[in-house]
Design a protein around this motif. Sequence first.
Motif, short mmCIF file in Angstrom:
data_model
loop_
_atom_site.label_atom_id
_atom_site.label_comp_id
_atom_site.label_asym_id
_atom_site.label_seq_id
_atom_site.Cartn_x
_atom_site.Cartn_y
_atom_site.Cartn_z
N ILE A 99 0.82 -1.00 0.01
CA ILE A 99 -0.43 0.05 -0.18
C ILE A 99 1.00 0.83 -0.56
O ILE A 99 0.81 2.29 -0.90
CB ILE A 99 -1.11 -0.13 1.30
N HIS A 100 2.13 1.50 0.88
CA HIS A 100 2.88 2.69 0.55
C HIS A 100 3.65 2.61 -0.95
O HIS A 100 3.03 3.64 -1.22
CB HIS A 100 4.12 2.55 1.58
N GLU A 103 1.11 3.80 -3.32
CA GLU A 103 0.82 5.22 -2.92
C GLU A 103 1.77 6.45 -3.03
O GLU A 103 1.86 7.16 -3.75
CB GLU A 103 0.89 5.51 -1.04
N ARG A 106 2.39 6.23 -7.04
CA ARG A 106 0.79 6.84 -7.88
C ARG A 106 1.56 8.89 -7.55
O ARG A 106 1.16 9.44 -8.42
CB ARG A 106 -0.56 6.34 -7.22
N LEU B 79 1.52 0.50 8.84
CA LEU B 79 1.49 1.27 7.95
C LEU B 79 2.13 2.84 8.77
O LEU B 79 2.80 3.42 7.71
CB LEU B 79 0.38 1.97 7.43
N HIS B 84 2.75 6.76 8.27
CA HIS B 84 1.61 6.99 7.63
C HIS B 84 0.89 7.47 8.80
O HIS B 84 0.63 5.86 10.30
CB HIS B 84 0.77 5.48 7.23
#
Lengths: 316, 316
Positions: A99-100, A103, A106, B79, B84
């Motif tokens: 996920i990190h 992100e 992107r 995360l 995050h």
Amino acid sequence: MNIVALAGGIGASKLLLGLYRVMDPRDLTIIVNTGDDIVLHGLSISPDLDIVTYTLAGLVNPETGWGFRDETFHTLEQLAVYGHSPWFHLGDRDLATHIHRTEMLRGGAGLSQVAESIRRAVGVEAKILPMTDDTVPTMIDTDEGRLHFQEYLVQRRAKPRVRAISFEGIQNARPTPGVLEALERASCILICPSNPLISIGPILAVPGIREALRDRRRRTIAVCPIVGGKSLKGPSDQMLAELGYEVSALGVARMYRDICATIVIDPADESYGPEIQSLGVDVIVHATVMRTLADKEVLAQRLLQFAESRRAGVAA
Amino acid sequence: MNIVALAGGIGASKLLLGLYRVMDPRDLTIIVNTGDDIVLHGLSISPDLDIVTYTLAGLVNPETGWGFRDETFHTLEQLAVYGHSPWFHLGDRDLATHIHRTEMLRGGAGLSQVAESIRRAVGVEAKILPMTDDTVPTMIDTDEGRLHFQEYLVQRRAKPRVRAISFEGIQNARPTPGVLEALERASCILICPSNPLISIGPILAVPGIREALRDRRRRTIAVCPIVGGKSLKGPSDQMLAELGYEVSALGVARMYRDICATIVIDPADESYGPEIQSLGVDVIVHATVMRTLADKEVLAQRLLQFAESRRAGVAA
């Protein structure tokens, strides 16, 4: 002393962990295969980068060699409820990495920036560089059609017969910033005991890298991933055979002879010594099967010795 | 019988669970607020849609009213290691929903198609429609600046003073396919006991929806979310006060008087009855505080009775 290692996943990580523990890790730069990278469930996954990083951070699952220790798989279970086939095992903690990464990518970051942020976050002191920031998926042509490497290896369990291997887009890929500079500065370049075709092969295929090694052939040493005609890990032996390579230390020496002047082979393969030397490749006989942490450290110490000798040679 | 409910999150879900259990769920259509939706960690999150879906599927955490029961938070923990901030609590199973949603949206699906795929996967038989497939984030102007609703509510715990509320892009939003048709066919339209400003407000602000309710005012019934001057759930009372609304059943009746001819108020607020009726709004006095499953079912039964009476009226 600067050691630069070319690495795939699990096999490489064992040796790298040994090195990481017996040397100043800030003098170690690891160039990692990204041909295995894949997008699943919309998330960018870099299996070899993660295996190397988790291993050096002491986070890896010691039983599998990949993923986090004490991992859960709740997200994957629920994804299956939504109809997503869970063939690629993504744990809950591991998903945070993807996920990190997704992100950051992107948001415009390069894969090397992502790798840097992850290794710093988990406290790894060695540099970890993806071989390229470009996307160069390893595709396997098989008797059942063309498959992404992960589909071939994980989803189909390496059952289809391999006819050819290609790295899509590799001719236009560029080495990650820092890769060529690290190779240039290296007192020793280590080719880890990874699959020569689909772990080390993609790294060498990035324009400029094989040439850089050729120019530093005396400083380059490979640890043979084939012992007694079998892979230390994974389907290397089978893939080599299916593509017509000799599945032996000699076969590996032939594949690397233009880029490395020294190869470490296991005592089990000592008899190949003279023939390998006749290729112009020096042989170091040393146990390469690493079952314990001590095994890893002992082999790493032997490689450090080699690196010292080369540094002396470079300085001379 | 066709019941169409307008719903926010936790407050609405309690009543909807009661309804779901006492009626044929296939006759229930739920139009859900999406103003709360937010993208976090690159994932598209629809809190109200998920709360309603998880609740009706029997998956929701009964202690919080949101997220999965028996949930873990390993992804979020990792995360946080990557820097995050974990202010929005995303569980591991819950993340599968967001990963699935994000992948479908990126693939070109609408939010309503995603909602449909999720409710089918978890076996919910009522229809669940996001109010719009367009992105219309609820923004809160506060004395500490402009905040996304989730930042205001979850990150800042509703501490900043509210000056204004807006739904970005709402003037160009279109109701999800099926929404206006469902309202047209409805024998009864139910406004759930959700925050009138930031749960029901966004739904009514989607062009065409408030008008559709106005045209069906006799069929529309609201369950008052304010009891004894306090919200049943969340910061409705405080937000209403900060924006100058009267925080009472009467204040709510004033907000809804143009779109609903009947309101259910708690016995604690019975004294407001005559004044509400003088607005042209009929009053049903019934316990609205739902602590147990029986509380939810009893209130739902009362609403079904109302719906039956309206269906008779519609047929006549």
